[in-house]
Design a protein around this motif. Structure first.
Motif, PDB file in Angstrom:
ATOM      1  N   ILE A  40      43.146  30.193  36.990  1.00  0.00           N
ATOM      2  CA  ILE A  40      44.078  30.874  37.890  1.00  0.00           C
ATOM      3  C   ILE A  40      44.570  32.177  37.264  1.00  0.00           C
ATOM      4  CG2 ILE A  40      46.387  30.733  38.904  1.00  0.00           C
ATOM      5  CD1 ILE A  40      45.859  27.747  39.356  1.00  0.00           C
ATOM      6  N   LYS A  41      44.893  32.122  35.988  1.00  0.00           N
ATOM      7  CA  LYS A  41      45.366  33.328  35.298  1.00  0.00           C
ATOM      8  C   LYS A  41      44.285  34.408  35.293  1.00  0.00           C
ATOM      9  CE  LYS A  41      47.501  34.993  31.024  1.00  0.00           C
ATOM     10  NZ  LYS A  41      46.677  36.219  30.984  1.00  0.00           N
ATOM     11  N   ARG A  42      43.042  33.997  35.043  1.00  0.00           N
ATOM     12  CA  ARG A  42      41.950  34.981  35.005  1.00  0.00           C
ATOM     13  C   ARG A  42      41.749  35.615  36.380  1.00  0.00           C
ATOM     14  NH1 ARG A  42      43.518  35.021  31.063  1.00  0.00           N
ATOM     15  NH2 ARG A  42      42.775  34.195  29.073  1.00  0.00           N
ATOM     16  N   ILE A  43      41.831  34.815  37.429  1.00  0.00           N
ATOM     17  CA  ILE A  43      41.661  35.350  38.784  1.00  0.00           C
ATOM     18  C   ILE A  43      42.780  36.348  39.095  1.00  0.00           C
ATOM     19  CG2 ILE A  43      41.679  34.761  41.240  1.00  0.00           C
ATOM     20  CD1 ILE A  43      40.358  32.071  40.407  1.00  0.00           C
ATOM     21  N   ARG A  44      44.002  36.018  38.706  1.00  0.00           N
ATOM     22  CA  ARG A  44      45.117  36.938  38.927  1.00  0.00           C
ATOM     23  C   ARG A  44      44.923  38.237  38.152  1.00  0.00           C
ATOM     24  NH1 ARG A  44      49.773  32.316  38.627  1.00  0.00           N
ATOM     25  NH2 ARG A  44      49.966  31.937  40.872  1.00  0.00           N
ATOM     26  N   ASP A  45      44.462  38.129  36.908  1.00  0.00           N
ATOM     27  CA  ASP A  45      44.210  39.327  36.104  1.00  0.00           C
ATOM     28  C   ASP A  45      43.146  40.203  36.759  1.00  0.00           C
ATOM     29  OD1 ASP A  45      46.049  38.457  34.250  1.00  0.00           O
ATOM     30  OD2 ASP A  45      44.559  37.634  32.862  1.00  0.00           O
ATOM     31  N   LEU A  46      42.111  39.565  37.267  1.00  0.00           N
ATOM     32  CA  LEU A  46      41.012  40.309  37.890  1.00  0.00           C
ATOM     33  C   LEU A  46      41.461  40.963  39.198  1.00  0.00           C
ATOM     34  CD1 LEU A  46      38.235  37.688  37.193  1.00  0.00           C
ATOM     35  CD2 LEU A  46      38.306  40.009  36.248  1.00  0.00           C
ATOM     36  N   ARG A  47      42.310  40.259  39.948  1.00  0.00           N
ATOM     37  CA  ARG A  47      42.842  40.845  41.179  1.00  0.00           C
ATOM     38  C   ARG A  47      43.656  42.094  40.848  1.00  0.00           C
ATOM     39  NH1 ARG A  47      47.129  42.060  43.768  1.00  0.00           N
ATOM     40  NH2 ARG A  47      47.462  41.719  46.001  1.00  0.00           N
ATOM     41  N   ALA A  48      44.435  42.024  39.772  1.00  0.00           N
ATOM     42  CA  ALA A  48      45.233  43.182  39.352  1.00  0.00           C
ATOM     43  C   ALA A  48      44.343  44.354  38.956  1.00  0.00           C
ATOM     44  CB  ALA A  48      46.143  42.788  38.186  1.00  0.00           C
ATOM     45  N   ASP A  49      43.109  44.051  38.542  1.00  0.00           N
ATOM     46  CA  ASP A  49      42.157  45.097  38.172  1.00  0.00           C
ATOM     47  C   ASP A  49      41.368  45.615  39.369  1.00  0.00           C
ATOM     48  OD1 ASP A  49      42.874  45.071  35.527  1.00  0.00           O
ATOM     49  OD2 ASP A  49      41.316  43.654  34.920  1.00  0.00           O
ATOM     50  N   GLY A  50      41.662  45.078  40.566  1.00  0.00           N
ATOM     51  CA  GLY A  50      41.028  45.603  41.767  1.00  0.00           C
ATOM     52  C   GLY A  50      39.935  44.762  42.371  1.00  0.00           C
ATOM     53  N   TYR A  51      39.634  43.610  41.779  1.00  0.00           N
ATOM     54  CA  TYR A  51      38.610  42.735  42.345  1.00  0.00           C
ATOM     55  C   TYR A  51      39.123  42.080  43.634  1.00  0.00           C
ATOM     56  CZ  TYR A  51      35.802  42.970  38.055  1.00  0.00           C
ATOM     57  OH  TYR A  51      35.040  43.402  37.005  1.00  0.00           O
ATOM     58  N   THR A  52      38.189  41.744  44.511  1.00  0.00           N
ATOM     59  CA  THR A  52      38.505  41.074  45.770  1.00  0.00           C
ATOM     60  C   THR A  52      37.906  39.673  45.743  1.00  0.00           C
ATOM     61  OG1 THR A  52      38.405  43.199  46.918  1.00  0.00           O
ATOM     62  CG2 THR A  52      38.337  41.215  48.284  1.00  0.00           C
TER      63      THR A  52
END
Length: 319
Positions: A259-271
């Protein structure tokens, strides 16, 4: 916000069973969108349709404004192969090779030319058959090359390869894949592989599984395999990531890490578009939640809106 993915009146049946029945929704760029619904709602079929593993019976799926069926059409190079260009090319290579080794004879040249001609006829015949049968191409790898990449509920790691190798293999357009480069540009290929190895270690560190780099993927726990699969997807530099049950069978510690990794990636612009049965995870992670029921979209809204909607409660409880 811009819609990265548009699903419009999507339909799919298997025999007499309708799995998806006119589903329509958008996925906005830079968001996490959850796709939920009771068993049999059509979530998995929708995922397989979006990612190109199934061919729709009706409706349109658009990725960055282009029909995914169009994206999966063969390139001009592939069409040339099907029409026999490769047969002639291979014939020419054979002739050149024979001549190089001093083996070119009229008989060999004639046999090679005949073989190339047969190959051309076979390829052309296959193409005409596909055109006559109105064959539609469903080739997920072309979607993946364009940035639409997915994971699977049951992970598909290469069990006999190490974690490091699994991720390195996923990188697109590696020079070493070209036979001529492997023979004649060995220094450049070796340098690229060294750089790729360093990039892969950085990805493993981000996922906090760098200590498993040299472990065979088949020896990992279920949660560790989920992280490896996520890492392999990220190595392809995607724009839209479809996650199929990312925390299914994963222990609580690794679930929080995912979950943390997905949130980090979303913050980097991933969809992200995520199918998940764990409601706590999906409600805490998603910006938008799409609810499917009986093959169609029941509603779409924020997690708070979805949880308080009577239609959703009825769909899950059978009311």
């Amino acid at each position: 916000m811009t819609a990265l993915l548009n699903v419009d009146e999507l339909r799919k049946s298997f025999g007499g069973v309708t799995a998806v029945d006119g589903a329509s929704f958008d996925v906005e760029e830079g968001t996490v969108t959850g796709l939920i619904g009771p068993n049999g709602a059509g979530k998995t079929t929708t995922f397989n349709l979006i990612s190109g593993f199934y061919e729709p019976d009706g409706g349109v799926i658009s990725y960055r404004g282009t029909d995914t069926q169009e994206i999966m059409q063969p390139s001009s190079e592939e069409k040339n192969i099907w029409y026999g260009a490769s047969g002639m090319t291979f014939g020419g290579i054979a002739l050149s090779g024979a001549a190089y080794y001093g083996l070119a004879t009229p008989m060999l040249a004639g046999a090679t030319a005949v073989g190339a001609g047969i190959g051309a006829a076979v390829y052309a015949g296959q193409e005409r058959y596909k055109e006559a049968s109105e064959h539609t191409y469903t080739r997920p790898f072309r979607l993946a090359n364009e940035g639409l990449v997915r994971t699977f509920q049951i992970t598909r790691e290469l069990k006999g390869m190490t974690v490091l190798e699994n991720l390195m293999l996923a990188k697109k357009e590696q020079s070493g894949e070209n036979l001529l480069n492997a023979w004649f540009r060995q220094g450049a290929v070796a340098k690229e592989e060294s750089d790729l190895q360093q990039e892969t270690y950085q990805m493993l560190e981000f996922l906090e599984i760098d200590h498993l780099a040299n472990e065979e993927a088949g020896n990992l726990s279920g949660g560790q395999r989920k992280l490896v699969e996520l890492g392999r997807v990220l190595m392809m530099e995607p724009d839209l990531i479809l996650l199929d049950e990312p925390v299914a069978g994963v222990n609580p510690t690794l679930t929080q890490k995912l979950i943390k990794r997905i949130r980090d990636l979303r913050a980097d612009g991933y969809t992200f578009l995520i199918v998940e049965h764990d409601m706590e995870v999906i409600m805490n992670l998603s910006d938008t939640v799409i609810v499917m029921s009986e093959g169609t979209k029941l509603m779409q809204g924020s997690p708070d809106e979805v949880q308080s909607d009577e239609r959703v409660i009825d769909a899950y409880l059978g009311g």
